[in-house]
Motif scaffolding. Structure first.
Motif, short mmCIF file in Angstrom:
data_model
loop_
_atom_site.label_atom_id
_atom_site.label_comp_id
_atom_site.label_asym_id
_atom_site.label_seq_id
_atom_site.Cartn_x
_atom_site.Cartn_y
_atom_site.Cartn_z
N ALA A 56 32.26 30.63 42.09
CA ALA A 56 33.42 29.73 42.18
C ALA A 56 34.18 29.91 43.49
CB ALA A 56 34.34 29.95 40.99
N ASN A 57 34.49 31.16 43.86
CA ASN A 57 35.28 31.38 45.07
C ASN A 57 34.54 32.14 46.16
OD1 ASN A 57 35.21 33.95 43.99
ND2 ASN A 57 37.29 33.84 43.16
N LYS A 58 33.24 32.34 45.97
CA LYS A 58 32.41 33.01 46.98
C LYS A 58 32.98 34.37 47.38
CE LYS A 58 29.59 29.55 47.17
NZ LYS A 58 28.25 29.66 46.55
N SER A 59 33.41 35.13 46.42
CA SER A 59 33.99 36.45 46.70
C SER A 59 33.26 37.53 45.91
CB SER A 59 35.48 36.47 46.35
OG SER A 59 35.67 36.29 44.96
N LEU A 60 33.44 38.74 46.37
CA LEU A 60 32.83 39.91 45.74
C LEU A 60 33.94 40.78 45.17
CD1 LEU A 60 29.83 40.99 45.67
CD2 LEU A 60 30.54 42.59 47.44
N GLN A 61 33.71 41.35 43.99
CA GLN A 61 34.73 42.19 43.37
C GLN A 61 34.62 43.63 43.87
OE1 GLN A 61 34.83 41.97 39.12
NE2 GLN A 61 35.49 39.84 39.08
N VAL A 62 35.73 44.14 44.39
CA VAL A 62 35.83 45.53 44.81
C VAL A 62 36.75 46.23 43.83
CG1 VAL A 62 36.54 47.10 46.65
CG2 VAL A 62 35.43 44.93 47.22
N ILE A 63 36.29 47.32 43.22
CA ILE A 63 37.06 48.01 42.18
C ILE A 63 37.63 49.30 42.73
CG2 ILE A 63 36.95 49.08 39.90
CD1 ILE A 63 34.63 47.18 39.26
N ILE A 64 38.95 49.45 42.57
CA ILE A 64 39.67 50.65 43.02
C ILE A 64 40.34 51.26 41.80
CG2 ILE A 64 41.46 51.53 44.57
CD1 ILE A 64 41.03 48.79 46.12
N GLU A 65 40.00 52.50 41.47
CA GLU A 65 40.60 53.17 40.32
C GLU A 65 41.85 53.93 40.75
OE1 GLU A 65 37.86 55.58 38.19
OE2 GLU A 65 36.30 54.04 38.11
N LEU A 66 42.94 53.75 40.00
CA LEU A 66 44.21 54.40 40.31
C LEU A 66 44.71 55.20 39.11
CD1 LEU A 66 46.16 51.51 42.11
CD2 LEU A 66 44.89 53.37 43.19
N SER A 67 45.34 56.33 39.40
CA SER A 67 46.02 57.07 38.34
C SER A 67 47.32 56.35 37.98
CB SER A 67 46.33 58.50 38.82
OG SER A 67 45.14 59.22 39.06
N ASN A 68 47.65 56.35 36.70
CA ASN A 68 48.82 55.61 36.25
C ASN A 68 49.53 56.37 35.14
OD1 ASN A 68 50.59 53.35 36.12
ND2 ASN A 68 49.45 52.52 34.41
N PHE A 69 49.73 57.69 35.38
CA PHE A 69 50.31 58.52 34.33
C PHE A 69 51.77 58.17 34.05
CE2 PHE A 69 46.72 61.14 35.76
CZ PHE A 69 46.12 61.37 34.53
#
Length: 368
Positions: A253-266
């Motif tokens: 749909a938008n010609k994009s790639l998903q980049v996943i960034i994991e963050l701490s959220n305590f």
């Protein structure tokens, strides 16, 4: 004359800085127009590309647990709301089901069959002892007890798995601790034993995912473990992270790639669904350029200039070509090298004086 006046101001400024140091430093400052705090050497480093893209916060999919209805029924009680924190084993809903009724009736019949089989076994053993029954008849009675016992255990296990509580009802319980992030059931609602849509979704939020959408043209510039800066709407400070992984498919749909960034959220300040602006910092190992403070560059007449200090400690203008900008630094592709002393103190004012003088000198130069 203007330049002489201007340079006189710098001499006085240099003397002012020199008075704060010892006698040896004072002698050095008198010989230089600029104090050491007024210029810098270019920093030569690998070019770091800044790729800006948009993104959103999502639940850590490794910590999301959907809860389905094991059998069709009608919701009687739903004591939890979306956003409720539950512990493992807490009641999510109570449902009434005809299947539970049937199983409970089967359990009663199975227990009766087991009691009857035990009585027949005991009778067979007694008759065998009195010589009125064969050993084969005793063995058959033992097998009947075993079969009846297995059937009772089977039904009990089914009732346990379904969460049967009282007559004709069963209970859905939380399989783990976390927040109820989705609820699609309410009292009186009919539910089916389908695994298409969960009745509840429970998730922890002590870690959270940033899903950044990278344009197709920039795919080759980002790698795993690249640094990332995340700015979340409603949160003032910039959050730093690293690229955890990159999906292997492009969104059509938008010609994009998903980049996943994991963050701490305590502290739980990050909420799934929040909009984010993501800057991905990608180091180019193949390209090394000098970088100088952006404030030292003067843009005039579609050209970029910097002031450098020559070997005689005098300022002079240099025409440069700029590359990428990262934070408050700009890469220079042409015009300076790592040994140039780049003036950072009042660059615009110095540029105006030097540029006007060069312009006046070119006008006064006699024609050949």
């Amino acid at each position: 004359m203007k330049l002489v006046y201007f340079l006189s101001i710098f001499v006085l400024t240099s003397c002012f800085y020199a008075c704060k140091n010892n006698q040896e430093t004072k002698t050095e400052q008198k010989q230089s127009l600029f104090a050491p705090t007024q210029w810098v050497y270019p920093i030569k480093e690998n070019v770091i590309h800044e790729l800006r893209c948009y993104g959103e916060l999502e639940f850590d999919q490794n910590k999301v647990v959907p809860v389905y209805a094991p059998t069709a029924g009608v919701a009687v009680e739903v004591p939890v709301e979306t956003g409720t924190y539950v512990k493992k084993g807490d009641v999510l809903a109570v449902l009434q089901s005809s299947m539970i009724t049937d199983l409970q009736r089967e359990e009663v019949d199975a227990r009766s069959d087991l009691d009857l089989a035990k009585q027949n076994r005991d009778l067979s053993k007694k008759m065998y002892a009195d010589g009125f029954a064969s050993q084969k008849e005793v063995l058959e009675a033992e097998k009947s007890v075993e079969k009846a016992s297995v059937n009772v255990k089977r039904i009990e296990e089914l009732l346990r798995l379904y969460g049967a509580s009282s007559f004709s009802t069963y209970t859905l319980k939380a399989p783990k601790a976390g927040y109820v992030v989705q609820r699609s059931i309410k009292p009186g609602m009919m539910v089916r034993d389908s695994y298409e849509n969960p009745l509840f979704v429970i998730s922890e939020i002590n870690t959270i995912w940033v899903i950044a959408y990278l344009y197709q043209s920039d795919i080759g510039l980002v790698e795993k473990d690249d640094e990332a800066e995340i700015r979340v709407t409603g949160i003032n400070d910039t959050i730093k992270g690293k690229v955890s992984r990159i999906t292997n498919f492009v969104d059509k749909a938008n010609k994009s790639l998903q980049v996943i960034i994991e963050l701490s959220n305590f502290n739980e300040r990050l909420k799934p669904g929040m909009f984010t602006e993501v800057t991905l910092l990608s180091k180019d190992e193949r390209q090394v350029l000098p970088a100088i403070p952006t404030e030292s560059i003067v843009f005039y007449n579609n050209k970029n200039y910097v002031t450098v200090i020559d070997k005689n400690d005098m300022p002079q203008l240099k025409l440069v070509k700029t590359g990428f900008q990262r934070g408050n630094m700009t890469y220079i592709t042409e015009g300076i090298d790592e040994n140039d002393r780049v003036v950072t103190y009042l660059p615009l004012l110095i540029f105006q004086e030097l540029y006007n003088q060069q312009k006046q000198m070119s006008h006064n130069k006699p024609a050949l």
